[in-house]
Write a protein that holds these residues in place. Structure first.
Motif, PDB file in Angstrom:
ATOM      1  N   VAL A   1      -4.355   2.841  -3.099  1.00 33.47           N
ATOM      2  CA  VAL A   1      -4.891   2.873  -1.742  1.00 33.47           C
ATOM      3  C   VAL A   1      -5.372   4.294  -1.487  1.00 33.47           C
ATOM      4  N   LYS A   2      -6.647   4.438  -1.270  1.00 32.25           N
ATOM      5  CA  LYS A   2      -7.278   5.751  -1.130  1.00 32.25           C
ATOM      6  C   LYS A   2      -6.838   6.450   0.152  1.00 32.25           C
ATOM      7  N   ASP A   3      -6.399   7.694   0.017  1.00 32.66           N
ATOM      8  CA  ASP A   3      -6.116   8.601   1.141  1.00 32.66           C
ATOM      9  C   ASP A   3      -5.007   8.120   2.063  1.00 32.66           C
ATOM     10  N   GLN A   4      -4.208   7.159   1.616  1.00 31.73           N
ATOM     11  CA  GLN A   4      -3.062   6.703   2.404  1.00 31.73           C
ATOM     12  C   GLN A   4      -1.795   6.871   1.592  1.00 31.73           C
ATOM     13  N   VAL A   5      -0.774   7.475   2.197  1.00 35.88           N
ATOM     14  CA  VAL A   5       0.533   7.622   1.565  1.00 35.88           C
ATOM     15  C   VAL A   5       1.405   6.474   2.045  1.00 35.88           C
ATOM     16  N   LEU A   6       1.678   5.520   1.157  1.00 34.44           N
ATOM     17  CA  LEU A   6       2.508   4.364   1.481  1.00 34.44           C
ATOM     18  C   LEU A   6       3.916   4.575   0.945  1.00 34.44           C
ATOM     19  N   THR A   7       4.895   4.047   1.656  1.00 33.27           N
ATOM     20  CA  THR A   7       6.246   4.007   1.125  1.00 33.27           C
ATOM     21  C   THR A   7       6.324   2.916   0.057  1.00 33.27           C
ATOM     22  N   PRO A   8       7.333   2.971  -0.817  1.00 28.11           N
ATOM     23  CA  PRO A   8       7.485   1.867  -1.770  1.00 28.11           C
ATOM     24  C   PRO A   8       7.594   0.507  -1.097  1.00 28.11           C
ATOM     25  N   ALA A   9       8.249   0.442   0.063  1.00 23.63           N
ATOM     26  CA  ALA A   9       8.349  -0.835   0.776  1.00 23.63           C
ATOM     27  C   ALA A   9       6.978  -1.302   1.254  1.00 23.63           C
TER      28      ALA A   9
ATOM     29  N   ASP B   1       8.342  -0.721  11.919  1.00 28.80           N
ATOM     30  CA  ASP B   1       8.590  -1.375  10.624  1.00 28.80           C
ATOM     31  C   ASP B   1       7.880  -0.627   9.509  1.00 28.80           C
ATOM     32  N   PRO B   2       8.621   0.010   8.573  1.00 29.63           N
ATOM     33  CA  PRO B   2       7.964   0.813   7.541  1.00 29.63           C
ATOM     34  C   PRO B   2       7.301   0.000   6.453  1.00 29.63           C
ATOM     35  N   THR B   3       7.508  -1.305   6.463  1.00 34.45           N
ATOM     36  CA  THR B   3       6.839  -2.123   5.451  1.00 34.45           C
ATOM     37  C   THR B   3       5.468  -2.598   5.917  1.00 34.45           C
ATOM     38  N   ASP B   4       5.088  -2.274   7.160  1.00 40.91           N
ATOM     39  CA  ASP B   4       3.764  -2.640   7.652  1.00 40.91           C
ATOM     40  C   ASP B   4       2.739  -1.681   7.072  1.00 40.91           C
ATOM     41  N   PRO B   5       1.833  -2.143   6.219  1.00 38.47           N
ATOM     42  CA  PRO B   5       0.887  -1.219   5.606  1.00 38.47           C
ATOM     43  C   PRO B   5      -0.138  -0.646   6.567  1.00 38.47           C
ATOM     44  N   GLY B   6      -0.212  -1.170   7.801  1.00 40.55           N
ATOM     45  CA  GLY B   6      -1.164  -0.651   8.757  1.00 40.55           C
ATOM     46  C   GLY B   6      -2.589  -1.042   8.397  1.00 40.55           C
ATOM     47  N   GLU B   7      -3.547  -0.234   8.871  1.00 36.94           N
ATOM     48  CA  GLU B   7      -4.945  -0.520   8.605  1.00 36.94           C
ATOM     49  C   GLU B   7      -5.235  -0.393   7.108  1.00 36.94           C
ATOM     50  N   ASP B   8      -6.066  -1.281   6.619  1.00 37.20           N
ATOM     51  CA  ASP B   8      -6.407  -1.248   5.209  1.00 37.20           C
ATOM     52  C   ASP B   8      -7.361  -0.095   4.926  1.00 37.20           C
ATOM     53  N   GLY B   9      -7.004   0.751   3.967  1.00 40.57           N
ATOM     54  CA  GLY B   9      -7.923   1.739   3.451  1.00 40.57           C
ATOM     55  C   GLY B   9      -8.607   1.188   2.226  1.00 40.57           C
ATOM     56  N   PRO B  10      -9.593   1.900   1.681  1.00 40.90           N
ATOM     57  CA  PRO B  10     -10.207   1.456   0.421  1.00 40.90           C
ATOM     58  C   PRO B  10      -9.132   1.264  -0.649  1.00 40.90           C
ATOM     59  N   THR B  11      -9.169   0.129  -1.326  1.00 40.47           N
ATOM     60  CA  THR B  11      -8.053  -0.275  -2.187  1.00 40.47           C
ATOM     61  C   THR B  11      -8.536  -0.872  -3.495  1.00 40.47           C
ATOM     62  N   LEU B  12      -7.825  -0.529  -4.571  1.00 41.49           N
ATOM     63  CA  LEU B  12      -7.924  -1.260  -5.829  1.00 41.49           C
ATOM     64  C   LEU B  12      -6.627  -2.028  -6.018  1.00 41.49           C
ATOM     65  N   PHE B  13      -6.732  -3.327  -6.232  1.00 41.58           N
ATOM     66  CA  PHE B  13      -5.581  -4.156  -6.599  1.00 41.58           C
ATOM     67  C   PHE B  13      -6.010  -5.046  -7.742  1.00 41.58           C
ATOM     68  N   ASP B  14      -5.202  -5.065  -8.798  1.00 36.63           N
ATOM     69  CA  ASP B  14      -5.480  -5.966  -9.916  1.00 36.63           C
ATOM     70  C   ASP B  14      -4.179  -6.587 -10.385  1.00 36.63           C
ATOM     71  N   ASP B  15      -4.168  -7.914 -10.408  1.00 36.40           N
ATOM     72  CA  ASP B  15      -3.008  -8.685 -10.865  1.00 36.40           C
ATOM     73  C   ASP B  15      -3.094  -8.985 -12.364  1.00 36.40           C
ATOM     74  N   PHE B  16      -4.133  -8.471 -13.022  1.00 42.18           N
ATOM     75  CA  PHE B  16      -4.353  -8.646 -14.459  1.00 42.18           C
ATOM     76  C   PHE B  16      -4.350 -10.126 -14.858  1.00 42.18           C
ATOM     77  N   ASN B  17      -5.155 -10.867 -14.123  1.00 37.98           N
ATOM     78  CA  ASN B  17      -5.268 -12.304 -14.351  1.00 37.98           C
ATOM     79  C   ASN B  17      -6.493 -12.557 -15.232  1.00 37.98           C
ATOM     80  N   TYR B  18      -6.348 -12.249 -16.529  1.00 36.87           N
ATOM     81  CA  TYR B  18      -7.452 -12.365 -17.474  1.00 36.87           C
ATOM     82  C   TYR B  18      -7.058 -13.265 -18.645  1.00 36.87           C
ATOM     83  N   SER B  19      -8.081 -13.772 -19.344  1.00 36.37           N
ATOM     84  CA  SER B  19      -7.816 -14.690 -20.449  1.00 36.37           C
ATOM     85  C   SER B  19      -7.526 -13.960 -21.756  1.00 36.37           C
TER      86      SER B  19
END
Length: 480
Positions: free
Chosen positions: A449-457, A205-223
């Protein structure tokens, strides 16, 4: 982006890549009976792809046919098909959806009991950002597609859920739907009820991101731009003077705002002018740290062709990019990777154009640039999933799940970069009026995601997992 953009884009030489996402209708669809009394129904039509094509385009709608509200995050839809080769890997993409492609996930699985017309399925899910459906309401268009990872043609004529003549939406019982884990719509291929516990997940399944690498995620949930969490999360809303843009323009942090749309927080960058440098206010937000290098960068961005107020025509640049500082002219360790949309042209262009550009270095005076770019002359108004991946051999750009351009190893980064969004004016030649006007660029989320090449899916699946867990921010990328 730097103020040298005009010259460098003229100097760059690379083949244009045009991305076509539009789809047209085929022939009439046979109407199937809906299951009266069921809480939801699923309607289907096919996009432009025929029985043999380079991708399958199942377009779907979910309708609430019951008497109570339905949370879309509780709904799973399965589309069944026959694999084209043993071990073939498939990839999912969302071209457009009323609920937003960022709120739709696609994963692949294999059937426990293969039949002549199905041995796999595509399962469509929803994040909490998709919201709910009131009785009688539907999800609106979901223009979905999937394709072989090799981009070889696929055959749909032997796919269980495919309807060759389905060119307008109607109830379609050859897809199944689950609500809260129970099957409430459709008929699966014989012996393959979706709730069968022996139904395994496809190990490829190519949508499985596999093991988590160091990641920045921000949903921009600010006031707002003064929210202390912005700085605490490593961002800076720009207020200092300087380029790029119109001489005399200022960078206005108060024009970086946040609002909730359909239950999801959106960041808005507003750029405005009244026809002079002094009246021009541009916007930018960037990470304080230049700690991002190889890996995957992704954002969901809404470009706009027209101003939200006032006359149109300004030479506007709407962006998502990474960059570090030029320590000296032609320094080898400079790097920059851009998505730049010009809704009204500029830099010698007369109409819509989108650039992706990978930078090795440059000299500002006399001008000399070392870069590679890909371009597409068409409108990109609306929401788009932007992904760029950097590994040890290439820089690869995707738009809405589709390959846009690949740039060579000569342009790989030697050190870390910041992540940036900005909106600015190249000049005031596109619209000479002194009437005030304002333009918006919106951002849904950003992911690295640091040092991981993810597909768009895989990007979509990772974002969906954060949202399903209620995570609005995470940064585990180490400094330096």
């Amino acid at each position: 982006m730097k103020s040298h953009a005009k010259s460098r884009l003229r100097a760059a030489a690379a083949a244009a890549v045009t991305v076509a996402l539009g789809c047209t209708a085929l022939a009439a669809v046979p109407t199937t009976a809906s299951a009266a009394g069921e809480p939801i129904s699923v309607q289907y039509r096919t996009g432009a792809s025929g029985a043999s094509a380079d991708q399958s385009e199942p377009w779907l709608k979910v309708r609430n046919t019951g008497s109570g509200s339905v949370q879309l995050s509780d709904v799973k839809i399965r589309y069944y098909f026959k694999g084209d080769a043993v071990g073939e890997v498939y990839r999912f993409a969302c071209s457009w959806a009323v609920k937003g492609c960022g709120n739709i996930t696609g994963t692949f699985g294999t059937l426990a009991h293969p039949t002549a017309t199905a041995d796999r399925y595509l399962e469509i899910g929803f994040t909490s950002g998709a919201g709910s459906l009131a009785p009688g309401a539907d999800s609106g268009d979901m223009q979905l597609r999937f394709y072989r990872s090799s981009w070889q043609p696929l055959v749909q004529s032997d796919d269980y859920s495919f309807g060759a003549g389905a060119t307008s939406y109607a109830d379609w019982t050859k897809v199944t739907a689950q609500l809260g884990g129970a099957t409430v719509w459709g008929t699966a291929p014989e012996g393959n009820d979706p709730t069968d516990p022996t139904d395994p997940t496809d190990p490829t399944d190519p949508t499985d991101p596999g093991e988590d690498g160091p990641t920045l995620f921000d949903d921009f949930n600010y006031s707002g731009h003064t929210d202390p969490q912005i700085a605490a999360h490593g961002w800076s809303v720009r207020s200092n003077a300087g380029g790029p843009g119109v001489p005399g323009a200022t960078w206005a942090p108060e024009n970086v705002t946040f609002a909730t749309q359909s239950g999801n927080s959106i960041m808005n960058l507003e750029t405005s002018t009244a026809g002079s440098g002094e009246s021009t206010k541009q916007t930018e937000i960037l990470t304080q740290s230049m700690k991002f290098r190889n890996g995957t960068y992704a954002a969901r961005v809404k470009f706009n062709d027209a101003p939200k107020s006032g006359p149109d025509g300004d030479h506007l640049v709407q962006t998502f990019f990474t960059i570090n500082d030029l320590k000296a002219p032609m320094a080898d360790d400079y790097a920059e990777y851009d998505f730049e949309y010009l809704p009204n042209g500029g830099w010698g262009e007369s109409g819509n154009i989108l650039y992706t550009t990978s930078w090795e270095t440059y000299r500002p005076d006399p001008w000399e640039a070392v870069n590679q770019h890909t371009e597409s002359r068409q409108s990109y108004a609306g929401w788009h999933d932007l992904v760029v991946t950097i590994d040890d051999s290439a820089i690869t750009y995707y738009i809405d799940g589709q390959l846009f351009g690949t740039h060579g190893a000569a342009y790989l980064p030697e050190r870390g970069m910041s992540i940036n969004f900005n909106q600015w004016l190249i000049d005031l030649a596109g619209q000479t009026s002194t009437g005030p006007r304002a333009y918006d660029q919106q951002v849904d989320y950003v992911l690295h995601v640091k040092d991981q090449v993810l597909t768009p899916a895989q990007v979509n699946a990772k974002v969906a997992a954060y949202r399903a867990a209620g995570t609005t921010f995470q940064d585990t990328v180490p400094a330096g």
